[in-house]
Design an enzyme around this catalytic site. Structure first.
Site, mmCIF file in Angstrom:
data_model
loop_
_atom_site.group_PDB
_atom_site.id
_atom_site.type_symbol
_atom_site.label_atom_id
_atom_site.label_comp_id
_atom_site.label_asym_id
_atom_site.label_seq_id
_atom_site.Cartn_x
_atom_site.Cartn_y
_atom_site.Cartn_z
ATOM 1 N N ASP A 1 0.850 -1.194 0.000
ATOM 2 C CA ASP A 1 0.000 0.000 0.000
ATOM 3 C C ASP A 1 0.883 1.240 0.000
ATOM 4 O OD1 ASP A 1 -2.426 1.294 -0.141
ATOM 5 O OD2 ASP A 1 -2.759 1.324 2.012
ATOM 6 N N GLY A 2 0.331 2.333 -0.514
ATOM 7 C CA GLY A 2 1.047 3.603 -0.538
ATOM 8 C C GLY A 2 0.130 4.725 -0.104
ATOM 9 N N GLU B 1 2.501 3.759 -4.200
ATOM 10 C CA GLU B 1 1.953 2.435 -4.480
ATOM 11 C C GLU B 1 2.975 1.605 -5.265
ATOM 12 O OE1 GLU B 1 -0.765 1.136 -3.381
ATOM 13 O OE2 GLU B 1 -2.230 2.723 -2.995
ATOM 14 N N HIS C 1 -9.461 -0.418 2.639
ATOM 15 C CA HIS C 1 -10.286 0.032 3.765
ATOM 16 C C HIS C 1 -11.594 -0.759 3.875
ATOM 17 C CE1 HIS C 1 -7.501 3.394 3.958
ATOM 18 N NE2 HIS C 1 -7.727 3.618 2.673
#
Length: 255
Positions: A11-12, A51, A138
């Site tokens: 993830d970024g 990312e 999320h």
């Protein structure tokens, strides 16, 4: 004996586009029974670059961990970035063939990172195979949520301890099995996108007769696409979304 497979979550994050950013990755090496978390910070960057950096650094970590050992194993990468997933599985080959130019004859954004990721991906593809999988961001995925925590902590320059140890200890720490860390919770409410779907967009990207265009108003875009057979168009809410759409439609225009 555990299957010799490496599972990666990435993830970024960035605080502004551009702005301070961070990346995070978790590498589950089942063959060696180890988990390695990694992350990093950049002062002036974008979410898309972070990312890409997350995926690159994860694959570099595999190379380091397996140096001198058996390097033939399957690799699976989970990411919530459509930019990374579409890019590495589709767009990048057309870009490379087209000398890193888009269908609009413009240089590909983040070419340096795309070239690095493509090299690492090809290396893994020749040594057991690599697959890229979508995970909803999320939405309760333990692996994705932890990577987000790492990435945002680095972006905010907050202290965070990165794990390095056995899979069993990591599963105990996260209260989840490695086999379920990619799963999302059906009861988790997704972030509302109603505010971004309504109102004026940042820009409007279209593909008409093989030509990609960017208009600042819907009226201009509507005039361009109205009545045109096969036309594609979509609203972008920021510069990053605009870049994603331009990349997507540029790929479509090459094939």
């Amino acid at each position: 004996m555990k299957e010799d497979i490496v599972i990666i979550f990435t993830d970024g994050a960035s605080r502004g586009n551009p702005g301070p950013g961070g990346y995070g990755a978790i590498i589950f090496d089942q063959g060696k029974d180890i988990v390695t978390e990694t992350g990093g910070y950049e002062k002036d960057t974008t979410n898309n670059r972070m990312e890409l950096r997350a995926a690159i650094e994860a694959l570099i970590t595999i190379r380091k961990n397996r140096k001198g050992d058996d390097e033939f194993f399957k690799t699976v990468v989970y990411s919530d970035s459509a930019y990374v997933l579409n890019g590495i599985t589709k767009w990048v080959y057309a870009w490379e063939k087209n000398n890193w130019m888009t269908g609009q004859k413009e240089g590909v954004l983040n070419q340096d990172l795309w070239e690095a990721l493509l090299e690492l991906s090809r290396e893994r593809d020749m040594k057991g195979g690599i697959s890229w999988k979508k995970v909803s961001g999320h939405a309760g995925s333990v692996g994705n949520e932890r990577c987000d925590e790492i990435a945002t902590s680095f972006a905010d320059q907050n202290s965070i301890l990165l794990f390095s140890g056995s899979i069993a200890d990591y599963e105990k720490m996260m209260n989840a099995s490695i086999d379920t860390m990619h799963e999302t919770k059906s009861t988790t409410k997704k972030k509302s996108t109603s505010s971004s779907k309504k109102g004026v967009g940042y820009s409007y990207v279209s593909l008409v007769d093989g030509v990609v265009s960017v208009d600042k108003t819907w009226a201009a875009c509507e005039k361009r696409v109205k009545g045109k057979k096969g036309a594609k168009y979509k609203k972008a809410m920021n510069k990053e979304e605009e870049s994603d759409l331009v990349a997507l439609y540029s790929f479509d225009s090459l094939v």
